[in-house]
Design an enzyme around this catalytic site. Structure first.
Site, PDB file in Angstrom:
ATOM      1  N   SER A 103      30.849 -13.304 -15.483  1.00  0.00           N
ATOM      2  CA  SER A 103      30.329 -12.550 -16.612  1.00  0.00           C
ATOM      3  C   SER A 103      28.827 -12.300 -16.500  1.00  0.00           C
ATOM      4  CB  SER A 103      30.689 -13.286 -17.911  1.00  0.00           C
ATOM      5  OG  SER A 103      30.418 -12.516 -19.039  1.00  0.00           O
ATOM      6  N   ASP A 242      27.172  -6.183 -19.456  1.00  0.00           N
ATOM      7  CA  ASP A 242      26.945  -7.350 -18.604  1.00  0.00           C
ATOM      8  C   ASP A 242      27.742  -7.187 -17.321  1.00  0.00           C
ATOM      9  OD1 ASP A 242      29.514  -7.846 -19.568  1.00  0.00           O
ATOM     10  OD2 ASP A 242      29.203 -10.003 -19.750  1.00  0.00           O
ATOM     11  N   ASP A 244      30.554  -8.142 -16.059  1.00  0.00           N
ATOM     12  CA  ASP A 244      31.973  -7.760 -16.034  1.00  0.00           C
ATOM     13  C   ASP A 244      32.325  -6.785 -17.140  1.00  0.00           C
ATOM     14  OD1 ASP A 244      31.778  -9.628 -18.086  1.00  0.00           O
ATOM     15  OD2 ASP A 244      33.753 -10.479 -17.708  1.00  0.00           O
ATOM     16  N   ASP A 246      32.388  -6.824 -20.375  1.00  0.00           N
ATOM     17  CA  ASP A 246      33.067  -7.132 -21.627  1.00  0.00           C
ATOM     18  C   ASP A 246      32.070  -7.383 -22.759  1.00  0.00           C
ATOM     19  OD1 ASP A 246      32.144  -9.622 -20.844  1.00  0.00           O
ATOM     20  OD2 ASP A 246      34.058 -10.662 -21.106  1.00  0.00           O
TER      21      ASP A 246
END
Length: 447
Positions: A103, A242, A244, A246
């Site tokens: 992440s 960010d 990834d 999400d």
């Protein structure tokens, strides 16, 4: 059944160090495969996505070996956002989805998170069962039942087409200049293409991943780069994802950043006006600002708080039948559209509001007055238990007593890093600074 390996968002750690080693990824893949093949049968399928970290190659191959060894057929998506894995797990009728990502963490970290066949992240109970399998002997498939692996070339394209369906059909982004910061991460191709296809003039940054620059001075955890681009290009708005994709932070035309609380407040108010906010409730974590809670109460709406972690937000949403939730850190969960936080979809919802109202981002992004909030992180060594220290407990109790009726204190361990997070809110900023500093000093002395 308790979990030791899994944190609040899957398994995470420093790459090539336990538990983020190739050996552990292989065993974890085999354990997950065995968990999802409990009923025997054939044609079991898993989709694997990843972000742009160098270690993703290693973990992808190891997971594939473990999964195929237990008879799972693996579909490799390559670099795609985490919400794309949730979406494609369902749309491709897979038994399991896997995202390889840490992440918002630096490139040297990585992680593995699992999605069930419904596209939602696995429950704590399911993760505990996988851990139990991992600790024993994992039965391999018979030679004739070993799984196959293949690359899916159009996974990202499928996700992009889905994302565009979440944007109102009667609107376009013509005339809007948008900075999109992809954090050199998983959405580096998907996000700029979607915005361009919807008509925006796109200024992409953070779209040159090299394996080690993900989240490096860019993205939702470092919005200064996006802010500078917004101002220098005269953009109407900035969207910072960010690693990834999400999470999202949104910046107004002056480069000012709005966090997840402000975004959720805008959406909750709008959806309530339209009769779309189920149960008149927004679900957020204990980290969300008191100002958000007061804003909702002033409109006859309710804030339901959960433990930190978007998985817990989603569980509360599903349990209560609510359709909007998220975290101050930028996870925005809209179960009408997605099974997990989706930074790009959330960004599109905000852009739709800009297009619909023809109001500047600065008007829309500062919906309520925040109560001053201060968060400090204290790093500690593995094995230490600083929150069990008597002096730390006493200092926290003192702060709670001083802030009673004026604010609140929240002290917790991070679920993804070896950090103690010390957070407090109070309208008296001098008192706020003093109490947080006192707790931080006590924790530092204990570690």
């Amino acid at each position: 059944m308790s979990r030791k390996l899994f944190g609040t968002d899957g398994v995470r750690g420093r790459a090539n160090t336990y538990p983020m080693t190739a050996e552990m990824a292989l065993r974890l893949g085999a354990a997950a495969g065995r968990f999802f093949r409990r009923d025997g049968g054939s044609a079991h399928r898993v989709v694997i996505g990843k972000d742009t970290r160098l270690s993703g190659y290693m973990l992808e191959n190891a997971l594939t070996a473990g999964l195929t060894s237990t008879g799972m057929n693996v579909l490799l998506l390559g670099p795609v956002p985490t919400p794309a894995v949730g979406f494609l797990t369902r749309s491709m009728r897979a038994d399991l989805g896997v995202m390889i990502s840490a992440s918002h963490n630096p490139h040297h970290d990585n992680g593995i998170k699992f999605f069930g066949p419904d596209g939602f992240k696995l429950s704590d109970e399911a993760e505990a069962e996988i851990e139990a399998i991992l600790e024993g002997e994992i039965a391999p498939a018979q030679p004739q039942n070993i799984g196959r692996a293949r690359r899916i070339e159009d996974g990202r394209g499928r996700y992009q087409e889905f994302v565009k369906t979440t944007f109102p059909a009667g609107l376009r982004l013509d005339g809007l200049k948008v900075v999109i910061d992809c954090a050199n991460g998983a959405a580096y191709k998907a996000a700029p293409e979607v915005l361009w296809e919807l008509g925006a003039e796109v200024i992409p940054i953070g779209v040159s991943p090299n394996g080690t620059n993900i989240n490096e001075r860019c993205g939702s955890t470092h919005t200064q780069t996006a802010a500078e681009a917004v101002v220098s290009h005269g953009a109407h708005v900035g969207i910072a994802l960010d690693g990834d994709a999400d999470r999202v932070m949104i910046l107004d035309q002056n480069g000012r950043t709005a966090d997840g609380d402000q975004i959720m407040a805008l959406l909750a108010a709008r959806w309530a006006e339209e009769g779309r906010l189920r149960g008149g409730t927004l679900v957020a974590t204990v980290m969300s600002n008191l100002g958000l809670e007061r804003f909702l109460q002033g409109r006859g709406l309710r804030l339901e708080r959960t433990a930190v972690g978007d998985r817990y937000v989603v569980e509360a949403m599903r349990r209560g039948g609510f359709n909007l939730g998220g975290e101050q850190s930028g996870h925005i969960v809209m179960t009408d559209y997605a099974t997990t936080g989706d930074g790009l979809v959330a960004g599109l919802q905000f852009l739709a509001e800009m297009a619909r109202t023809e109001r500047p981002a600065s008007d829309l992004l500062h919906t309520f007055e925040t109560v001053p909030q201060l968060l400090k992180n204290v790093r500690y060594e593995a094995g230490k238990q600083p929150l069990s220290d008597a002096t730390v407990k006493a200092r926290i109790a003192e702060a709670e007593a001083r802030l009673t009726g004026r604010g609140r204190v929240l002290i917790r361990k991070s679920g993804t890093e070896p950090l103690i997070r010390v957070m407090a809110e109070c309208e008296d900023e001098a008192l706020l600074q003093a109490e947080v500093a006192g707790i931080v000093a006590a924790v530092e002395a204990a570690v």
